[in-house]
Design a protein around this motif. Structure first.
Motif, PDB file in Angstrom:
ATOM      1  N   GLU A 217       1.185 -10.750  -5.119  1.00  0.00           N
ATOM      2  CA  GLU A 217       1.375 -10.989  -6.558  1.00  0.00           C
ATOM      3  C   GLU A 217       1.062  -9.748  -7.370  1.00  0.00           C
ATOM      4  OE1 GLU A 217      -0.259 -15.404  -6.876  1.00  0.00           O
ATOM      5  OE2 GLU A 217      -0.669 -14.215  -8.691  1.00  0.00           O
ATOM      6  N   TYR A 218      -0.083  -9.122  -7.031  1.00  0.00           N
ATOM      7  CA  TYR A 218      -0.525  -7.917  -7.724  1.00  0.00           C
ATOM      8  C   TYR A 218       0.522  -6.811  -7.560  1.00  0.00           C
ATOM      9  CZ  TYR A 218      -4.455  -5.560  -9.954  1.00  0.00           C
ATOM     10  OH  TYR A 218      -5.287  -4.955 -10.853  1.00  0.00           O
ATOM     11  N   ALA A 219       1.012  -6.678  -6.325  1.00  0.00           N
ATOM     12  CA  ALA A 219       2.020  -5.649  -6.049  1.00  0.00           C
ATOM     13  C   ALA A 219       3.292  -5.915  -6.848  1.00  0.00           C
ATOM     14  CB  ALA A 219       2.330  -5.615  -4.550  1.00  0.00           C
ATOM     15  N   LYS A 220       3.664  -7.183  -6.943  1.00  0.00           N
ATOM     16  CA  LYS A 220       4.862  -7.556  -7.712  1.00  0.00           C
ATOM     17  C   LYS A 220       4.663  -7.232  -9.197  1.00  0.00           C
ATOM     18  CE  LYS A 220       7.423 -11.707  -9.128  1.00  0.00           C
ATOM     19  NZ  LYS A 220       8.810 -11.214  -9.169  1.00  0.00           N
ATOM     20  N   ASN A 221       3.493  -7.633  -9.726  1.00  0.00           N
ATOM     21  CA  ASN A 221       3.222  -7.398 -11.148  1.00  0.00           C
ATOM     22  C   ASN A 221       3.292  -5.919 -11.508  1.00  0.00           C
ATOM     23  OD1 ASN A 221       2.871 -10.088 -11.576  1.00  0.00           O
ATOM     24  ND2 ASN A 221       0.621 -10.018 -11.551  1.00  0.00           N
ATOM     25  N   TYR A 222       2.797  -5.066 -10.607  1.00  0.00           N
ATOM     26  CA  TYR A 222       2.751  -3.631 -10.916  1.00  0.00           C
ATOM     27  C   TYR A 222       3.827  -2.844 -10.179  1.00  0.00           C
ATOM     28  CZ  TYR A 222      -1.545  -4.648 -13.346  1.00  0.00           C
ATOM     29  OH  TYR A 222      -2.454  -5.150 -14.237  1.00  0.00           O
ATOM     30  N   GLN A 223       4.742  -3.589  -9.504  1.00  0.00           N
ATOM     31  CA  GLN A 223       5.856  -2.955  -8.803  1.00  0.00           C
ATOM     32  C   GLN A 223       5.388  -1.854  -7.846  1.00  0.00           C
ATOM     33  OE1 GLN A 223       9.393  -3.834  -9.229  1.00  0.00           O
ATOM     34  NE2 GLN A 223       8.296  -5.670  -9.863  1.00  0.00           N
ATOM     35  N   VAL A 224       4.361  -2.199  -7.060  1.00  0.00           N
ATOM     36  CA  VAL A 224       3.874  -1.259  -6.041  1.00  0.00           C
ATOM     37  C   VAL A 224       4.600  -1.549  -4.727  1.00  0.00           C
ATOM     38  CG1 VAL A 224       1.872  -0.558  -4.661  1.00  0.00           C
ATOM     39  CG2 VAL A 224       1.580  -1.179  -7.081  1.00  0.00           C
ATOM     40  N   PRO A 225       5.346  -0.577  -4.197  1.00  0.00           N
ATOM     41  CA  PRO A 225       6.009  -0.819  -2.908  1.00  0.00           C
ATOM     42  C   PRO A 225       4.964  -0.875  -1.793  1.00  0.00           C
ATOM     43  CG  PRO A 225       6.872   1.145  -4.033  1.00  0.00           C
ATOM     44  CD  PRO A 225       5.602   0.768  -4.716  1.00  0.00           C
ATOM     45  N   LEU A 226       4.995  -1.990  -1.046  1.00  0.00           N
ATOM     46  CA  LEU A 226       4.042  -2.188   0.052  1.00  0.00           C
ATOM     47  C   LEU A 226       4.754  -1.998   1.378  1.00  0.00           C
ATOM     48  CD1 LEU A 226       2.216  -5.548  -0.822  1.00  0.00           C
ATOM     49  CD2 LEU A 226       1.314  -3.232  -0.975  1.00  0.00           C
ATOM     50  N   VAL A 227       4.051  -1.433   2.350  1.00  0.00           N
ATOM     51  CA  VAL A 227       4.592  -1.388   3.708  1.00  0.00           C
ATOM     52  C   VAL A 227       3.568  -2.014   4.645  1.00  0.00           C
ATOM     53  CG1 VAL A 227       5.382   0.067   5.611  1.00  0.00           C
ATOM     54  CG2 VAL A 227       5.935   0.689   3.245  1.00  0.00           C
ATOM     55  N   VAL A 228       3.994  -3.024   5.398  1.00  0.00           N
ATOM     56  CA  VAL A 228       3.126  -3.617   6.415  1.00  0.00           C
ATOM     57  C   VAL A 228       3.468  -2.971   7.742  1.00  0.00           C
ATOM     58  CG1 VAL A 228       2.576  -5.720   7.690  1.00  0.00           C
ATOM     59  CG2 VAL A 228       2.916  -5.816   5.211  1.00  0.00           C
ATOM     60  N   ARG A 229       2.486  -2.375   8.427  1.00  0.00           N
ATOM     61  CA  ARG A 229       2.769  -1.679   9.690  1.00  0.00           C
ATOM     62  C   ARG A 229       1.576  -1.740  10.614  1.00  0.00           C
ATOM     63  NH1 ARG A 229       4.188   4.182   7.865  1.00  0.00           N
ATOM     64  NH2 ARG A 229       4.514   4.303  10.114  1.00  0.00           N
ATOM     65  N   SER A 230       1.776  -1.311  11.851  1.00  0.00           N
ATOM     66  CA  SER A 230       0.737  -1.409  12.873  1.00  0.00           C
ATOM     67  C   SER A 230      -0.197  -0.203  12.838  1.00  0.00           C
ATOM     68  CB  SER A 230       1.389  -1.504  14.251  1.00  0.00           C
ATOM     69  OG  SER A 230       0.425  -1.240  15.253  1.00  0.00           O
ATOM     70  N   SER A 231      -1.506  -0.464  12.976  1.00  0.00           N
ATOM     71  CA  SER A 231      -2.444   0.657  13.053  1.00  0.00           C
ATOM     72  C   SER A 231      -2.464   1.242  14.457  1.00  0.00           C
ATOM     73  CB  SER A 231      -3.848   0.204  12.647  1.00  0.00           C
ATOM     74  OG  SER A 231      -4.345  -0.754  13.542  1.00  0.00           O
ATOM     75  N   MET A 232      -1.918   0.518  15.439  1.00  0.00           N
ATOM     76  CA  MET A 232      -1.948   0.974  16.828  1.00  0.00           C
ATOM     77  C   MET A 232      -0.663   1.683  17.227  1.00  0.00           C
ATOM     78  SD  MET A 232      -4.857   0.245  17.926  1.00  0.00           S
ATOM     79  CE  MET A 232      -4.748   0.435  19.716  1.00  0.00           C
ATOM     80  N   GLU A 233       0.474   1.165  16.762  1.00  0.00           N
ATOM     81  CA  GLU A 233       1.747   1.717  17.207  1.00  0.00           C
ATOM     82  C   GLU A 233       2.420   2.514  16.101  1.00  0.00           C
ATOM     83  OE1 GLU A 233       3.991  -1.432  19.306  1.00  0.00           O
ATOM     84  OE2 GLU A 233       2.008  -2.358  19.459  1.00  0.00           O
ATOM     85  N   GLN A 234       3.299   3.436  16.516  1.00  0.00           N
ATOM     86  CA  GLN A 234       3.878   4.366  15.562  1.00  0.00           C
ATOM     87  C   GLN A 234       5.122   3.810  14.860  1.00  0.00           C
ATOM     88  OE1 GLN A 234       2.962   7.068  14.243  1.00  0.00           O
ATOM     89  NE2 GLN A 234       1.253   7.809  15.470  1.00  0.00           N
ATOM     90  N   GLU A 235       5.672   2.693  15.360  1.00  0.00           N
ATOM     91  CA  GLU A 235       6.952   2.251  14.803  1.00  0.00           C
ATOM     92  C   GLU A 235       6.878   1.889  13.313  1.00  0.00           C
ATOM     93  OE1 GLU A 235       8.039  -2.023  15.821  1.00  0.00           O
ATOM     94  OE2 GLU A 235       6.980  -1.362  17.618  1.00  0.00           O
ATOM     95  N   GLU A 236       8.080   1.984  12.674  1.00  0.00           N
ATOM     96  CA  GLU A 236       8.158   1.694  11.256  1.00  0.00           C
ATOM     97  C   GLU A 236       7.818   0.236  10.955  1.00  0.00           C
ATOM     98  OE1 GLU A 236      11.575   2.961   8.371  1.00  0.00           O
ATOM     99  OE2 GLU A 236      11.731   4.049  10.280  1.00  0.00           O
ATOM    100  N   GLY A 237       7.253  -0.004   9.791  1.00  0.00           N
ATOM    101  CA  GLY A 237       6.895  -1.365   9.428  1.00  0.00           C
ATOM    102  C   GLY A 237       7.929  -2.018   8.540  1.00  0.00           C
ATOM    103  N   THR A 238       7.488  -2.984   7.746  1.00  0.00           N
ATOM    104  CA  THR A 238       8.363  -3.706   6.827  1.00  0.00           C
ATOM    105  C   THR A 238       7.995  -3.328   5.402  1.00  0.00           C
ATOM    106  OG1 THR A 238       8.451  -5.583   8.342  1.00  0.00           O
ATOM    107  CG2 THR A 238       9.079  -6.005   6.045  1.00  0.00           C
TER     108      THR A 238
END
Lengths: 409, 409
Positions: A217-238
């Protein structure tokens, strides 16, 4: 050259070894030429063991003192991560919530961030330092320590990203991104490249568990682009942002589900105008969370009301209804345990009428009986028998072509 | 009705059970009609385990980050003690160092307190609350967390007592008071009812270990009456103040001792004017603590110099002397390990010349050879062979009539 906020959760910083590994992820980002602010949670089980200790002393500890106690967890992590970065030759400095200027409401255990005084952090960034901020905590105007409640470190990260106008906010977690459905249950689950804030909110509320709804919600309100990704693996997240391109013409972007649902039906309410609000006010005052609510008019002008709750709340719910029977004025109560909720989520539904109908058709072809239905603009939820849950999810996942996404999980 | 500061160390707050016990001691004081401010250390081994964790990550962690890390120890204790008091129906509130307004120098690991902003604490006292303050920590003007070094919680307690003009400051510890000598070695050791700041300073520096010298100095400067007492037992402790009545005509009030002392003698220094300062500057820069220093002029205008160090510093000392032999200009170095230091302390010595002579006579009667001597106004220290240490202490303890004190240990 930009500013990146990185957030690492409790599992990612659970040991000295893991903290040294997190330092490497910070250095990678730094080496890309970006300034970095890192937000961290308490190490692994620290919070749990502090809670246990408190309960040994006082079974009902004051929330103010719990906040003083629990906030030490993140304070330990920030100092250790600063040491880890310094050991690798990186100039780093740690800040607790109050040092980082995170001002909250005067509410303990579940405070909301009111404002962030960013001067100090900005000055350190300009000096080329990596700034490490304790998640989950803040300070009131009067100087009391507060905590932000569940998902608090995500919220801290997003709030700092908003206050510093960061280019992005990377949420490092133990999964590699947001999936079309839970990969532990559905082998065809696919990782999404992108998802909108609204879709993520529906998925988060539906129990997808990757990100706390408040942070989204906070990210939406302030239009902060979020990326969810793995701390263990190098692949790109969402990536989670406002407008998501309709890659591969997806109408539905995820299938969420949860079991241990009970439906309760109250028959023959004699005064629907008042009893409806009385029932749900009463249940709320007993901390019973009601999810789907359906009201129907029967022939003889009596109202039947159905709603869904968690299995574990059934006993209390029946007791509350029985105790208030006279006031509510109804004939009888039925309940059915062992149900599950399966939902499809996608902002494509807005411009694609008939998605709900498609869902019902798919389930009916599998001879799955739908007990309850609830819809929002970008979501359709159904309550079905628990034994059909995984089959329903798999079938819907295939029918809405989520299994065809080419990015691998 | 007065104001009492109570300080409880790490052992006293080492478990949930012990913290609940400390709460009882606070309530006793409150029930005497006094306002109470409590200062606490970190629980038992907390500090050690945090240091271990830090060293796993960075063998040479920055002092600023160590302070952020270690200060969590007392923060945990203050919140738990507040919860314990609240569980027993007492209104209590916890404050970290920065919340309690404890301002220090901008030095990490060993900061001195510059000032205490007492408004907040005073306001809470006026509201009838027990205020619990984290010992050992403070905050710089710039808002960085600092720690006060060894004995820091004692110093916090004394500084708060001074700032609030408290009526007394009770230091709760695992012994019942200050003793004429160490009761673990000398069965005739007696607990003192009172001792002066100066005597306590000599005893503290001589390794009596009950109170940190810095805290005693602070108490002396601000004339804060200190009481050392047991957190486990109810008996009265020892009061430390400026003027102590000469109960039972004691000239000597304590016999202190420590073993593992080495004496080092440098023969034939050719340039005593400069080499003396060069030797001790060089040793200090290698963190070698020199205790007693004796210089003597030999017949041929060459100077011999003896000094005492800890056994463990011998190897390094000899190496440093050898490396600087050319610069220092000396003939040879001798050393003798396995020595002990035995000292008598008492402000009565000032008005009783001949106490040192009495001491030498007593030791000589026991055929104990004195290797080195050092004196101050209220102390005489001798270096003897380690195997004679306990006999020397027992004999001196009896000779100066300390065994006759009637208060039982």
């Amino acid at each position: 050259m930009g500013l990146v906020i990185q957030k690492f959760g409790g599992t990612s910083v659970g040991s000295a070894e893991r903290i040294l590994h997190v330092a490497e992820r910070v250095i990678e980002e730094k080496n890309r030429g970006n300034d970095v602010v890192v937000v961290v949670s308490a190490m692994g089980k620290t919070t749990d063991s502090l809670v246990t200790l408190a309960n040994e002393i006082n079974p009902k500890p004051s929330k103010r003192e719990m906040d003083v106690l629990l906030s030490t967890g993140e304070q330990i992590t920030i100092s250790l991560l600063a040491m880890a970065l310094q050991a690798k030759g990186i100039d780093a400095i740690s800040y607790t919530g109050w040092q980082a200027g995170i001002e909250t409401e005067d509410v303990h255990g579940n405070a909301r961030i009111l404002n962030i005084q960013t001067e100090k952090v900005q000055e350190r960034i300009q000096q080329g330092k990596v700034v490490i901020v304790a998640g989950f905590q803040g300070v009131t105007e009067a100087g009391d320590i507060t905590t932000l409640g569940r998902g608090g470190s995500d919220t801290t990260a997003v709030a700092i990203a908003a206050a510093l106008k960061a280019d992005k906010c990377d949420i490092y977690t133990d999964v590699t991104g947001v999936f079309t459905t839970d990969p532990r249950f559905v082998k065809n689950a696919r990782k999404l490249l992108a998802i909108s804030y609204d879709e993520m909110l529906e998925l988060a509320n539906l129990g997808a568990g990757v990100l706390h709804p408040r942070a989204v919600e906070y990210a939406k309100n302030y239009q902060v682009p979020l990326v969810v990704r793995s701390s263990m693996e190098q692949e790109e997240g969402t990536i989670i942002e406002e407008e998501v391109s309709m890659e591969q013409n997806l109408v539905v972007r995820g299938v969420a589900f949860e079991d241990n649902i009970t439906s309760v039906t109250v028959f023959g309410l004699k005064n629907p105008l008042t009893s409806l609000s009385t029932i749900f006010t009463t249940l709320a005052s007993h901390h019973i969370n009601v999810d789907i609510i359906i009201q129907s008019l029967t022939n003889d002008q009596l109202t039947n009301l159905s709603f869904s709750i968690k299995d574990s709340d059934l006993e209390e719910t029946l007791k509350v209804l029985e105790e208030n029977k006279a006031e509510l004025g109804y004939d009888k109560v039925n309940s059915e345990q062992g149900l599950a909720k399966v939902s499809i989520v996608g902002s494509g539904m807005i411009s694609n009428p008939g998605v709900a109908a498609d869902m019902f058709k798919v389930l009916s072809a599998e001879e799955i009986v739908i007990k309850m239905v609830s819809t929002s603009e970008i979501k359709v939820s159904t309550v079905i028998e628990k034994e059909n849950m995984v089959k329903a999810v798999e079938t819907l996942h295939d029918a809405f072509e989520l299994s065809k996404i080419t990015v691998n999980a």
